[in-house]
Design an enzyme around this catalytic site. Structure first.
Site, PDB file in Angstrom:
ATOM      1  N   GLY A  14       0.774  -1.234   0.000  1.00  0.00           N
ATOM      2  CA  GLY A  14       0.000   0.000   0.000  1.00  0.00           C
ATOM      3  C   GLY A  14       0.804   1.281   0.000  1.00  0.00           C
ATOM      4  N   ARG A  67     -12.713 -17.206 -10.627  1.00  0.00           N
ATOM      5  CA  ARG A  67     -12.488 -15.779 -10.846  1.00  0.00           C
ATOM      6  C   ARG A  67     -13.783 -15.043 -11.148  1.00  0.00           C
ATOM      7  NH1 ARG A  67      -8.536 -13.885 -15.460  1.00  0.00           N
ATOM      8  NH2 ARG A  67     -10.403 -13.560 -16.668  1.00  0.00           N
ATOM      9  N   ARG A  93      -4.721  -9.124  -8.661  1.00  0.00           N
ATOM     10  CA  ARG A  93      -5.564 -10.114  -9.335  1.00  0.00           C
ATOM     11  C   ARG A  93      -5.909  -9.607 -10.732  1.00  0.00           C
ATOM     12  NH1 ARG A  93      -5.182 -14.513  -6.350  1.00  0.00           N
ATOM     13  NH2 ARG A  93      -7.011 -15.349  -7.418  1.00  0.00           N
ATOM     14  N   ILE A  94      -6.089 -10.550 -11.636  1.00  0.00           N
ATOM     15  CA  ILE A  94      -6.515 -10.187 -12.990  1.00  0.00           C
ATOM     16  C   ILE A  94      -8.033 -10.094 -12.999  1.00  0.00           C
ATOM     17  CG2 ILE A  94      -6.630 -10.995 -15.376  1.00  0.00           C
ATOM     18  CD1 ILE A  94      -3.849 -12.221 -14.945  1.00  0.00           C
ATOM     19  N   LEU A  95      -8.549  -9.013 -13.554  1.00  0.00           N
ATOM     20  CA  LEU A  95      -9.993  -8.785 -13.584  1.00  0.00           C
ATOM     21  C   LEU A  95     -10.568  -9.210 -14.930  1.00  0.00           C
ATOM     22  CD1 LEU A  95      -9.880  -5.259 -11.964  1.00  0.00           C
ATOM     23  CD2 LEU A  95     -10.776  -7.346 -10.897  1.00  0.00           C
ATOM     24  N   HIS A 111       1.572   0.387 -13.081  1.00  0.00           N
ATOM     25  CA  HIS A 111       2.316  -0.827 -13.384  1.00  0.00           C
ATOM     26  C   HIS A 111       3.812  -0.511 -13.390  1.00  0.00           C
ATOM     27  CE1 HIS A 111       3.040  -4.808 -15.009  1.00  0.00           C
ATOM     28  NE2 HIS A 111       3.895  -4.251 -15.847  1.00  0.00           N
ATOM     29  N   THR A 143      -8.333  -1.487 -19.292  1.00  0.00           N
ATOM     30  CA  THR A 143      -9.213  -2.066 -20.302  1.00  0.00           C
ATOM     31  C   THR A 143      -9.084  -3.589 -20.181  1.00  0.00           C
ATOM     32  OG1 THR A 143      -7.488  -2.107 -21.984  1.00  0.00           O
ATOM     33  CG2 THR A 143      -8.843  -0.104 -21.881  1.00  0.00           C
ATOM     34  N   LEU A 146      -4.789  -7.065 -20.388  1.00  0.00           N
ATOM     35  CA  LEU A 146      -3.965  -6.961 -19.186  1.00  0.00           C
ATOM     36  C   LEU A 146      -2.800  -5.987 -19.404  1.00  0.00           C
ATOM     37  CD1 LEU A 146      -3.224  -8.023 -16.330  1.00  0.00           C
ATOM     38  CD2 LEU A 146      -1.759  -9.693 -17.474  1.00  0.00           C
ATOM     39  N   THR A 174       9.958   4.760  -5.417  1.00  0.00           N
ATOM     40  CA  THR A 174      10.220   6.056  -4.786  1.00  0.00           C
ATOM     41  C   THR A 174      10.313   7.189  -5.810  1.00  0.00           C
ATOM     42  OG1 THR A 174      11.441   4.873  -3.115  1.00  0.00           O
ATOM     43  CG2 THR A 174      11.766   7.238  -3.188  1.00  0.00           C
TER      44      THR A 174
HETATM   45  C1  GRF Z   1       3.677  -1.504  -7.212  1.00  0.00           C
HETATM   46  O1  GRF Z   1       4.949  -1.712  -7.756  1.00  0.00           O
HETATM   47  C2  GRF Z   1       2.649  -1.358  -8.302  1.00  0.00           C
HETATM   48  O2  GRF Z   1       3.133  -0.727  -9.446  1.00  0.00           O
HETATM   49  C3  GRF Z   1       2.333  -2.784  -8.610  1.00  0.00           C
HETATM   50  O3  GRF Z   1       2.348  -3.443  -7.372  1.00  0.00           O
HETATM   51  C4  GRF Z   1       3.187  -2.737  -6.467  1.00  0.00           C
HETATM   52  C5  GRF Z   1       2.344  -2.409  -5.272  1.00  0.00           C
HETATM   53  O4  GRF Z   1       3.044  -1.778  -4.247  1.00  0.00           O
HETATM   54  N1  GRF Z   1       1.091  -2.887  -9.355  1.00  0.00           N
HETATM   55  P1  GRF Z   1       2.234  -1.035  -3.085  1.00  0.00           P
HETATM   56  O5  GRF Z   1       1.191  -1.997  -2.567  1.00  0.00           O
HETATM   57  O6  GRF Z   1       1.625   0.215  -3.655  1.00  0.00           O
HETATM   58  O7  GRF Z   1       3.256  -0.740  -2.021  1.00  0.00           O
END
Ligand code: GRF
Length: 221
Positions: A14, A67, A93-95, A111, A143, A146, A174
């Site tokens: 998070g 799923r 998870r993949i939606l 991502h 969309t 994936l 960071t």
């Molecule tokens: C991040 O690298 C995000 O890009 C990816 O999963 C990681 C989650 O990190 N989808 P966090 O839970 O926000 O610390």
């Protein structure tokens, strides 16, 4: 205009969620974060949400047969929050396509790669394996493809000879993720960013290429 309602969806640590909470709290994102959903009850990010007084809903994926059933339950939980913006923030998870279509245009994901390179998991290892000169992260509209939706903003840096997967992950988080995600959500909340006709639009123009770190407003740098 009424203040948009944001729901974030997480699975883990998070850090991106924390950055969104901070940007809502200090007014950089002009919206209300009304709920955080997680598919894991033990997601550390839920503690940040609770500490910030944000409503938390857990939809445990392992409680559903497949799923499609999980998607159905998650969509119901999300719908109940009446979100104007859905921010997938480390949701692992993949939606399914039906889920995505219901929220298409108001759902963003972050991502950790320079999409379209390295979709899916283990992006930092893939960068090292391919000896990529650059790495980074991308915010995109979600969309049914994936990690394939229209890109909004992408931040990049040069990979160093001494980088390993862990150092790359930390630099991506960071230096890139924690800046570009709050910025993208802020633009969407203000209506400066939109999704129309399958494309991302920024201040009235289609984004043929994603925005970059140079486009970050000073408050997000
Ligand atoms: C991040 O690298 C995000 O890009 C990816 O999963 C990681 C989650 O990190 N989808 P966090 O839970 O926000 O610390």
């Amino acid at each position: 205009m009424k203040r948009p309602r944001i729901t974030a969806v997480i699975s883990g640590r998070g850090r991106n969620l924390q950055a969104l909470i901070a940007a809502v709290a200090d007014g950089r994102i002009t919206a209300d974060l009304t709920a955080v959903l997680s598919n894991r009850a033990d997601a550390a990010g839920l503690d940040y949400a609770r500490a910030a007084g944000v409503h938390v809903v857990v939809v445990p994926h392992d409680a559903y047969a497949d799923r499609a059933e999980f998607d159905f339950a998650l969509a119901a939980a999300l719908r109940a929050q009446l979100p104007d913006i859905v921010a997938l923030a480390g949701f692992m998870r993949i939606l399914g396509a039906d889920f995505v279509r219901e929220f298409e245009g108001r759902m963003l994901n972050i991502h950790p790669s320079l999409l379209p390179k390295h979709k899916g998991l283990h992006t930092h290892a893939a960068v090292l394996r391919d000896a990529d000169a650059e790495h980074g992260a991308t915010v995109h509209f979600v969309t049914p493809q994936l990690d394939g939706g229209p890109r909004v903003i992408q931040g990049r840096f040069s990979v160093n000879a001494h980088d390993d997967a862990q150092s790359l992950a930390e630099r991506v988080m960071t230096d890139i993720e924690l800046k570009i995600y709050p910025q993208a959500v802020a633009w969407l909340a203000r209506g400066e960013l939109r999704f129309e006709h399958g494309q991302a639009w920024f201040r009235g123009r289609p984004l043929t290429e994603p925005l970059t770190l140079n486009d970050l407003e000073p408050a997000f740098r």
